[in-house]
Motif scaffolding. Structure first.
Motif, PDB file in Angstrom:
ATOM      1  N   GLU A  97      -2.395  -5.798 -12.328  1.00  0.00           N
ATOM      2  CA  GLU A  97      -3.141  -6.053 -12.357  1.00  0.00           C
ATOM      3  C   GLU A  97      -4.020  -7.468 -13.272  1.00  0.00           C
ATOM      4  OE1 GLU A  97      -8.125  -4.863 -10.580  1.00  0.00           O
ATOM      5  OE2 GLU A  97      -6.154  -4.151  -9.916  1.00  0.00           O
ATOM      6  N   MET A 103       5.923   3.033 -11.837  1.00  0.00           N
ATOM      7  CA  MET A 103       5.068   2.909 -13.108  1.00  0.00           C
ATOM      8  C   MET A 103       2.996   2.774 -12.146  1.00  0.00           C
ATOM      9  SD  MET A 103       4.568  -0.568 -15.608  1.00  0.00           S
ATOM     10  CE  MET A 103       3.605  -1.240 -14.227  1.00  0.00           C
ATOM     11  N   GLU A 104       2.360   3.517 -12.917  1.00  0.00           N
ATOM     12  CA  GLU A 104       1.107   3.298 -12.318  1.00  0.00           C
ATOM     13  C   GLU A 104       0.175   1.788 -12.201  1.00  0.00           C
ATOM     14  OE1 GLU A 104      -3.286   5.097 -13.250  1.00  0.00           O
ATOM     15  OE2 GLU A 104      -1.662   6.138 -14.177  1.00  0.00           O
ATOM     16  N   GLN A 105      -0.178   1.474 -11.565  1.00  0.00           N
ATOM     17  CA  GLN A 105      -0.959  -0.035 -11.672  1.00  0.00           C
ATOM     18  C   GLN A 105      -1.479  -0.079 -12.733  1.00  0.00           C
ATOM     19  OE1 GLN A 105      -3.359  -1.900  -8.549  1.00  0.00           O
ATOM     20  NE2 GLN A 105      -1.577  -4.008  -8.845  1.00  0.00           N
ATOM     21  N   LYS A 106      -2.054  -0.968 -13.573  1.00  0.00           N
ATOM     22  CA  LYS A 106      -2.664  -0.548 -14.825  1.00  0.00           C
ATOM     23  C   LYS A 106      -3.670  -2.897 -14.551  1.00  0.00           C
ATOM     24  CE  LYS A 106      -1.312   2.396 -17.321  1.00  0.00           C
ATOM     25  NZ  LYS A 106      -2.161   3.367 -17.823  1.00  0.00           N
ATOM     26  N   LYS A 107      -5.179  -2.272 -14.880  1.00  0.00           N
ATOM     27  CA  LYS A 107      -5.843  -3.246 -14.999  1.00  0.00           C
ATOM     28  C   LYS A 107      -5.515  -3.601 -16.541  1.00  0.00           C
ATOM     29  CE  LYS A 107     -10.417  -3.190 -12.971  1.00  0.00           C
ATOM     30  NZ  LYS A 107     -10.290  -3.104 -12.901  1.00  0.00           N
ATOM     31  N   ASP A 154       3.748  -5.904 -10.709  1.00  0.00           N
ATOM     32  CA  ASP A 154       2.439  -5.076 -10.091  1.00  0.00           C
ATOM     33  C   ASP A 154       1.402  -4.844 -10.903  1.00  0.00           C
ATOM     34  OD1 ASP A 154       1.104  -4.762  -7.593  1.00  0.00           O
ATOM     35  OD2 ASP A 154       1.506  -2.738  -7.919  1.00  0.00           O
ATOM     36  N   ASP A 156      -8.088  -1.028 -18.058  1.00  0.00           N
ATOM     37  CA  ASP A 156      -7.105  -0.335 -19.034  1.00  0.00           C
ATOM     38  C   ASP A 156      -6.772  -0.004 -19.960  1.00  0.00           C
ATOM     39  OD1 ASP A 156      -7.543   1.859 -16.923  1.00  0.00           O
ATOM     40  OD2 ASP A 156      -6.375   0.019 -15.714  1.00  0.00           O
TER      41      ASP A 156
END
Length: 392
Positions: A28, A1-5, A26, A66
């Motif tokens: 953010e 999974m791509e890290q998201k803000k 993980d 995001d």
């Protein structure tokens, strides 16, 4: 999974409890809050100072994220709607947040969508309140007591009052737009927390039973699972699903995305009525941290990030006690008896890290686990008497 803000509007205890499950995935997390001493400030490296009700502050914060969500409803819906127009993902959707911010719109939504709720009438000001009650009492001798709620900005029992007669309304009636509700003859108050992601998946936690502190009109303790019949359990879950889906049936929204706490009354005749909803983690779901397969906080993050929703199995019976500030104590908090509390088996304190205690202010909560609700009930008074929030 791509890290998201992920940006959260609000930095209180609900935001603070989002941090642990965010670390596990993980994610953010960033918080926007005007109070430099807010509970999230000491434990988050991504704490941004700003006013969540100020359009420009929210826009500036949200444009860096995001996904944007909330841990309290009192936010700038205008800013969130603009962010949504700019392509940002905002969950719950701004139009739904705007509706829930106003209890008058909430009640009208239930009526328009044939969701059972108590009878009500909308009141614009104190003069109209007095006129309405004066006229109504001529034909209805059983009108009082009646509940008055402010349309906006009520929380933790504030903005809600019971009027006993017309004279009471003249003395204490709210000046701002409000609603009058029939006072339900309540057998039990329950809450059901439901989550929905963008894919339309829905997961529902078991109903919990809430016991209200009559003095402060806020939760004293809750019991999970609620001691209700199987048919009442099924109906409460059905209503929670119906509310989260119908909240989205407007302005092109296809179902609400996020976590929704649905507070319900069971009256003395067994009818189940929707009282209010909260589109975020809620006091009635704190027990899920220790007692459920997935906590409400992890579920909130899963839902707004369109991840598979977690299982909601209740692994243990549980109770939650609100830890509130003692009367006549305002200032730096001291948790008298915390060591005694920590010596109790299956008892889990959560201290929110607030710098100032005040009478009836929520300073933390305590979870009690057990094999069944009856054995937990026996522990409640002992746990209550073990700790006090005072000043030294």
């Amino acid at each position: 999974m791509e890290q998201k803000k992920v940006g959260i509007l609000g930095g209180g205890q609900l935001g603070r409890m989002l941090i642990s499950p965010a670390i596990d995935l993980d994610i953010e997390l960033h918080f926007l809050e005007n109070d430099s001493d807010a509970p999230c400030s000491a434990v988050s490296k991504n704490f941004h100072k700003g006013d969540i009700t100020n359009e420009q502050d929210v826009l500036g914060f949200g444009r860096q994220m995001d996904v944007i969500s909330i841990e309290i409803e009192k936010v700038s819906a205008d800013a969130l709607e603009q962010l949504e127009k700019e392509g940002k993902k905002v969950f719950p959707q701004p139009a739904i947040i705007r509706l829930i911010q106003d209890k008058r719109l909430q009640k009208q939504f239930y009526k328009d969508n044939h969701i059972p709720t108590s009878d009500f009438v909308l009141i614009d000001n104190k003069e109209e309140l007095i006129k309405y009650l004066t006229e109504k009492t001529k034909s209805d001798s059983n009108l009082f007591p009646i509940v008055q709620k402010l349309g906006k900005d009520g929380y933790d029992g504030k903005g809600v009052q019971i009027l006993k007669n017309v004279e009471d309304a003249k003395q204490n009636g709210f000046e701002a737009p409000s609603l009058l509700e029939e006072k339900v003859d309540i057998e039990k108050e329950i809450s059901v927390i439901v989550a929905r992601n963008e894919k339309g998946e829905i997961a529902v936690f078991d109903a919990v039973e809430m016991v209200v502190n009559e003095k402060y009109n806020l939760l004293d303790y809750l019991l999970a699972p609620a001691q209700i019949t199987e048919s009442q359990k099924e109906e409460s879950i059905r209503l929670a699903k119906e509310v989260i889906e119908k909240l989205g049936n407007k302005e092109g929204i296809n179902g609400m995305v996020g976590l929704l706490a649905v507070e319900l009354f069971i009256d003395k005749k067994g009818n189940i009525l929707v009282n209010e909803v909260a589109p975020r983690p809620h006091n009635s779901g704190h027990h899920t941290i220790e007692a459920s397969t997935t906590s409400q906080y992890a579920q909130h993050l899963r839902s707004i990030l369109n991840l598979p929703l977690g299982k909601t199995t209740l692994r243990s019976s549980a109770a939650i006690l609100n830890l509130i500030g003692e009367e006549n104590h305002t200032g730096k908090p001291f948790y008298e008896g915390l060591d005694k509390l920590l010596d109790l088996e299956n008892v889990y304190p959560h201290i929110y890290g607030k710098k100032i205690t005040k009478p009836a202010r929520k300073m933390g909560h305590i979870t009690i686990l057990g094999n069944d609700v009856d054995s937990i009930k026996e522990k409640i008074d002992k746990v209550k008497s073990s700790i006090r929030v005072i000043t030294k």
